[in-house]
Design an enzyme around this catalytic site. Structure first.
Site, PDB file in Angstrom:
ATOM      1  N   HIS A  77       0.797  -1.160  -0.145  1.00  0.00           N
ATOM      2  CA  HIS A  77       0.121  -0.327   0.153  1.00  0.00           C
ATOM      3  C   HIS A  77       0.964   1.247   0.070  1.00  0.00           C
ATOM      4  CE1 HIS A  77      -4.008  -1.893   1.547  1.00  0.00           C
ATOM      5  NE2 HIS A  77      -3.385  -2.774   0.673  1.00  0.00           N
ATOM      6  N   TYR A 205      -9.351   5.007   6.918  1.00  0.00           N
ATOM      7  CA  TYR A 205      -9.943   5.830   8.166  1.00  0.00           C
ATOM      8  C   TYR A 205     -10.899   6.499   8.264  1.00  0.00           C
ATOM      9  CZ  TYR A 205      -5.459   3.531   9.804  1.00  0.00           C
ATOM     10  OH  TYR A 205      -4.349   2.751  10.318  1.00  0.00           O
ATOM     11  N   PRO A 297      -4.901   0.191  18.905  1.00  0.00           N
ATOM     12  CA  PRO A 297      -4.613  -0.014  17.424  1.00  0.00           C
ATOM     13  C   PRO A 297      -4.646   0.960  16.266  1.00  0.00           C
ATOM     14  CG  PRO A 297      -6.854  -0.956  18.214  1.00  0.00           C
ATOM     15  CD  PRO A 297      -6.139  -0.246  19.340  1.00  0.00           C
ATOM     16  N   LYS A 301       0.458  -0.294  15.107  1.00  0.00           N
ATOM     17  CA  LYS A 301       1.791  -0.253  15.371  1.00  0.00           C
ATOM     18  C   LYS A 301       2.318  -1.364  16.558  1.00  0.00           C
ATOM     19  CE  LYS A 301       3.440   3.190  13.248  1.00  0.00           C
ATOM     20  NZ  LYS A 301       4.155   2.682  12.186  1.00  0.00           N
ATOM     21  N   TYR A 389       4.100   6.370  10.155  1.00  0.00           N
ATOM     22  CA  TYR A 389       2.898   5.268   9.740  1.00  0.00           C
ATOM     23  C   TYR A 389       3.868   4.242   8.840  1.00  0.00           C
ATOM     24  CZ  TYR A 389      -1.328   2.972   8.822  1.00  0.00           C
ATOM     25  OH  TYR A 389      -2.434   2.267   8.733  1.00  0.00           O
TER      26      TYR A 389
HETATM   27  P1  RFL Z   1       1.390 -11.540  21.564  1.00  0.00           P
HETATM   28  O1  RFL Z   1       1.168 -11.937  20.109  1.00  0.00           O
HETATM   29  O2  RFL Z   1       0.497 -11.655  22.462  1.00  0.00           O
HETATM   30  O3  RFL Z   1       2.261 -12.872  21.796  1.00  0.00           O
HETATM   31  C1  RFL Z   1       2.623 -13.557  23.195  1.00  0.00           C
HETATM   32  C2  RFL Z   1       2.754 -15.084  23.089  1.00  0.00           C
HETATM   33  O4  RFL Z   1       3.023 -15.609  24.317  1.00  0.00           O
HETATM   34  C3  RFL Z   1       2.182 -16.543  24.761  1.00  0.00           C
HETATM   35  N1  RFL Z   1       1.826 -16.617  26.051  1.00  0.00           N
HETATM   36  C4  RFL Z   1       2.921 -17.594  27.116  1.00  0.00           C
HETATM   37  N2  RFL Z   1       3.622 -18.370  26.659  1.00  0.00           N
HETATM   38  C5  RFL Z   1       4.090 -19.173  27.556  1.00  0.00           C
HETATM   39  N3  RFL Z   1       3.946 -19.021  29.141  1.00  0.00           N
HETATM   40  C6  RFL Z   1       3.072 -18.040  29.195  1.00  0.00           C
HETATM   41  N4  RFL Z   1       2.496 -18.051  30.648  1.00  0.00           N
HETATM   42  C7  RFL Z   1       2.385 -17.420  28.360  1.00  0.00           C
HETATM   43  N5  RFL Z   1       1.441 -16.321  28.220  1.00  0.00           N
HETATM   44  C8  RFL Z   1       1.190 -15.830  26.960  1.00  0.00           C
HETATM   45  C9  RFL Z   1       0.862 -16.280  23.993  1.00  0.00           C
HETATM   46  O5  RFL Z   1       0.092 -17.312  23.656  1.00  0.00           O
HETATM   47  C10 RFL Z   1       1.274 -15.653  22.694  1.00  0.00           C
HETATM   48  O6  RFL Z   1       1.304 -16.725  21.708  1.00  0.00           O
HETATM   49  O7  RFL Z   1       2.536 -10.672  21.932  1.00  0.00           O
HETATM   50  P2  RFL Z   1       3.817 -10.163  20.883  1.00  0.00           P
HETATM   51  O8  RFL Z   1       4.820 -11.202  20.460  1.00  0.00           O
HETATM   52  O9  RFL Z   1       4.578  -8.923  21.898  1.00  0.00           O
HETATM   53  O10 RFL Z   1       3.128  -9.193  19.835  1.00  0.00           O
HETATM   54  C11 RFL Z   1       2.076  -8.188  19.952  1.00  0.00           C
HETATM   55  C12 RFL Z   1       1.174  -8.253  18.716  1.00  0.00           C
HETATM   56  O11 RFL Z   1       0.663  -9.416  18.910  1.00  0.00           O
HETATM   57  C13 RFL Z   1       0.301  -6.899  18.966  1.00  0.00           C
HETATM   58  O12 RFL Z   1       0.837  -5.729  19.367  1.00  0.00           O
HETATM   59  C14 RFL Z   1      -0.489  -6.568  18.002  1.00  0.00           C
HETATM   60  O13 RFL Z   1      -1.441  -7.807  17.421  1.00  0.00           O
HETATM   61  C15 RFL Z   1      -1.147  -5.576  17.978  1.00  0.00           C
HETATM   62  N6  RFL Z   1      -2.185  -4.980  16.819  1.00  0.00           N
HETATM   63  C16 RFL Z   1      -1.587  -4.277  15.466  1.00  0.00           C
HETATM   64  N7  RFL Z   1      -0.256  -4.194  15.435  1.00  0.00           N
HETATM   65  C17 RFL Z   1       0.237  -3.999  14.305  1.00  0.00           C
HETATM   66  O14 RFL Z   1       1.550  -3.478  14.243  1.00  0.00           O
HETATM   67  N8  RFL Z   1      -0.437  -3.470  13.222  1.00  0.00           N
HETATM   68  C18 RFL Z   1      -1.755  -3.557  13.205  1.00  0.00           C
HETATM   69  O15 RFL Z   1      -2.532  -3.396  12.366  1.00  0.00           O
HETATM   70  C19 RFL Z   1      -2.614  -4.017  14.511  1.00  0.00           C
HETATM   71  N9  RFL Z   1      -3.724  -4.428  14.458  1.00  0.00           N
HETATM   72  C20 RFL Z   1      -3.473  -5.272  16.663  1.00  0.00           C
HETATM   73  C21 RFL Z   1      -4.386  -4.821  15.706  1.00  0.00           C
HETATM   74  C22 RFL Z   1      -3.919  -5.928  17.911  1.00  0.00           C
HETATM   75  C23 RFL Z   1      -5.581  -6.272  17.858  1.00  0.00           C
HETATM   76  N10 RFL Z   1      -6.014  -6.997  18.858  1.00  0.00           N
HETATM   77  C24 RFL Z   1      -6.934  -8.067  18.795  1.00  0.00           C
HETATM   78  C25 RFL Z   1      -5.275  -6.761  20.100  1.00  0.00           C
HETATM   79  C26 RFL Z   1      -5.634  -5.049  15.695  1.00  0.00           C
HETATM   80  C27 RFL Z   1      -6.077  -5.730  16.822  1.00  0.00           C
HETATM   81  C28 RFL Z   1      -7.838  -6.080  16.701  1.00  0.00           C
HETATM   82  C1  PHB Z   2      -5.905  -4.096  10.411  1.00  0.00           C
HETATM   83  O1  PHB Z   2      -5.951  -4.402   9.233  1.00  0.00           O
HETATM   84  O2  PHB Z   2      -5.962  -5.165  11.110  1.00  0.00           O
HETATM   85  C2  PHB Z   2      -5.672  -2.732  10.893  1.00  0.00           C
HETATM   86  C3  PHB Z   2      -5.183  -1.846  10.027  1.00  0.00           C
HETATM   87  C4  PHB Z   2      -4.866  -0.640  10.421  1.00  0.00           C
HETATM   88  C5  PHB Z   2      -5.074  -0.351  11.895  1.00  0.00           C
HETATM   89  C6  PHB Z   2      -5.375  -1.418  12.546  1.00  0.00           C
HETATM   90  C7  PHB Z   2      -5.678  -2.660  12.247  1.00  0.00           C
HETATM   91  O3  PHB Z   2      -4.873   0.895  12.346  1.00  0.00           O
END
Ligand code: RFL
Ligand code: PHB
Length: 397
Positions: A77, A205, A297, A301, A389
């Site tokens: 993108h 957005y 979110p 990031k 971004y």
């Molecule tokens: P994770 O992905 O939560 O992984 C942690 C892992 O640790 C395991 N765990 C354990 N393992 C052993 N013993 C224990 N006691 C444990 N407790 C937990 C878990 O099962 C898991 O596998 O953390 P990590 O690696 O720091 O990664 C962070 C990201 O996952 C998170 O920041 C992103 O998903 C946030 N996020 C977004 N980030 C972006 O950069 N771009 C995006 O577009 C974006 N969109 C989003 C998002 C997060 C969202 N939600 C659902 C929170 C959109 C959404 C809706």
């Molecule tokens: C996504 O595609 O999941 C997404 C994109 C942009 C955001 C958050 C989530 O700011």
């Protein structure tokens, strides 16, 4: 009771983006590590979550030889759109920064990282339980856990707490040793994954009087959509028809945009918060990713910030273990927190500009619209948004 004892250089707790990228970086430096994950492989690979990868994140994955599938399937993108006050405005990342973002689901990233880790014979234990960190404040930490009906002890030089917001790592630091700064937002995001082809090339957005909406995608056949909802809302309040009606209201209504509907594959509600624990270290335990910080979110990031942390951590660990130089580890928290707070600021700013605040007055709404006008008409303001971004450069030695 017998305890199975194993030794490694770095014990990594959590097989999310932070733990897996760290493992690949350490392996490249010839450092031995073991990953412990409490969920099953299917569960870890099934979580939907993020979709936007910064330019530096993809560059790093490429350096690690992890982009074969990404290069075939991901969507590049070159900009993003903002919809407000009945209009749509584009911010052209490529023109403003020479860089782009990559849309490729977190679950795909995680699948690629796991497959390649296991292919190269990397140690990764799924479905472990009772994970406990011992002696983090000494120089011989260990992690105990249960797996396959047996008790295990993993001795290590360093423990990397990459176990997300709900993990054990941050919780195992004694009270008073960590300072927490936190902001809870008075709304949540309802996210759906729909089997419907996206009809635009870029994310939209949308800041609407009824609340924020986001149009995103995962592939040429899958759309990813979000709606701002009440903080205590539940999925049960949102049957498909209500979701599509609300999206149709909040997303652009001009002739150039079509919201295509399709079967909803997943619906989930996520709280919106900012959270930072500092320092990101307690003795030989180092926190990385969501274990140390959460961003709302809106700036896309969280995953990217997790990757930025482990780039710093892998470097610091290598300096320490291979050259006996502790300065990287000593600086780890301060170096990471500088980026973390810049990204908290960006995510808070995007969130404030785009969401509906109940009880907000007409004055506050006009200020939001003026801010959107500024960001989408001033080259200076648009560049400031674009450079964050697409991703600030990683801090490397
Ligand atoms: P994770 O992905 O939560 O992984 C942690 C892992 O640790 C395991 N765990 C354990 N393992 C052993 N013993 C224990 N006691 C444990 N407790 C937990 C878990 O099962 C898991 O596998 O953390 P990590 O690696 O720091 O990664 C962070 C990201 O996952 C998170 O920041 C992103 O998903 C946030 N996020 C977004 N980030 C972006 O950069 N771009 C995006 O577009 C974006 N969109 C989003 C998002 C997060 C969202 N939600 C659902 C929170 C959109 C959404 C809706
Ligand atoms: C996504 O595609 O999941 C997404 C994109 C942009 C955001 C958050 C989530 O700011």
């Amino acid at each position: 009771m017998t305890v199975v004892v194993e030794r490694t250089e770095v014990a990594i707790i959590g097989a999310g983006p932070a733990g897996l990228v760290l493992a690949h970086l350490l392996a490249r430096a010839g450092i031995d590590c073991v990953i412990l994950e409490d969920c099953s492989r299917a569960h870890v690979e099934g979580r939907v979550r993020a979709g936007v990868l910064e330019f530096p994140t993809v560059e790093l994955l490429r350096e690690l030889g992890l982009t074969d599938r990404l290069d075939r399937e991901a969507m590049i993108h070159r900009g993003v759109e903002f919809a407000f006050g009945g209009q749509r405005r584009r911010i052209d990342f490529e023109a403003l920064t020479g860089r782009h973002i990559t849309v490729y689901g977190q679950r795909e990233v995680v699948r690629d990282l796991i497959a390649s880790w296991l292919d190269r014979g990397g140690a990764l234990h799924f479905e472990v339980s009772d994970v406990v960190i011992h002696d983090a404040d000494g120089d011989r930490p260990s992690v105990t856990y249960r797996a396959d009906g047996r008790s295990h002890r993993l001795d290590a030089a360093i423990v990397a707490g990459c176990d997300g917001f709900q993990g054990v790592s941050r919780a195992s630091v004694p009270a008073g040793a960590l300072e927490v700064a936190e902001r809870n937002y008075p709304f949540a995001w309802l996210g759906i994954l729909a089997e419907a082809p996206p009809t635009t090339e870029e994310l939209i957005y949308s800041s609407h009087e009824r609340g924020f909406a986001l149009y995103s995608m995962r592939s040429p056949t899958i759309t990813r959509l979000y709606l701002q909802v009440a903080p205590d809302d539940t999925v049960g309040h949102w049957p498909a028809e209500r979701i599509w009606d609300e999206l149709a209201t909040r997303l652009p209504t001009d002739a150039g945009f079509e919201l295509r509907q399709g079967p909803i594959l997943e619906t989930a509600i996520t709280a919106m918060r900012g959270f930072v624990a500092s320092p990101m270290r307690h003795g030989r335990l180092f926190l990385a990713g969501d274990a140390a910080h959460i961003v709302p979110p809106t700036g896309a990031k969280g995953l990217n910030l997790a990757v930025a942390d482990v780039v710093v951590l892998a470097d610091a660990v290598e300096r320490f273990l291979r050259r006996g130089d502790p300065r990287g580890l000593d600086g780890y928290s301060a170096v990471c927190l500088r980026r973390v707070w810049r990204i908290q600021r960006f995510s808070a700013w995007m969130t404030a500009m785009l969401h509906r605040f109940d009880g907000g007055d007409r004055f506050a709404r006009q200020l939001q619209l003026a801010e959107l006008e500024q960001v989408t008409t001033s080259v200076a303001a648009a560049t400031s948004l674009a450079e964050i971004y697409v991703g600030l450069p990683f801090e490397r030695r």
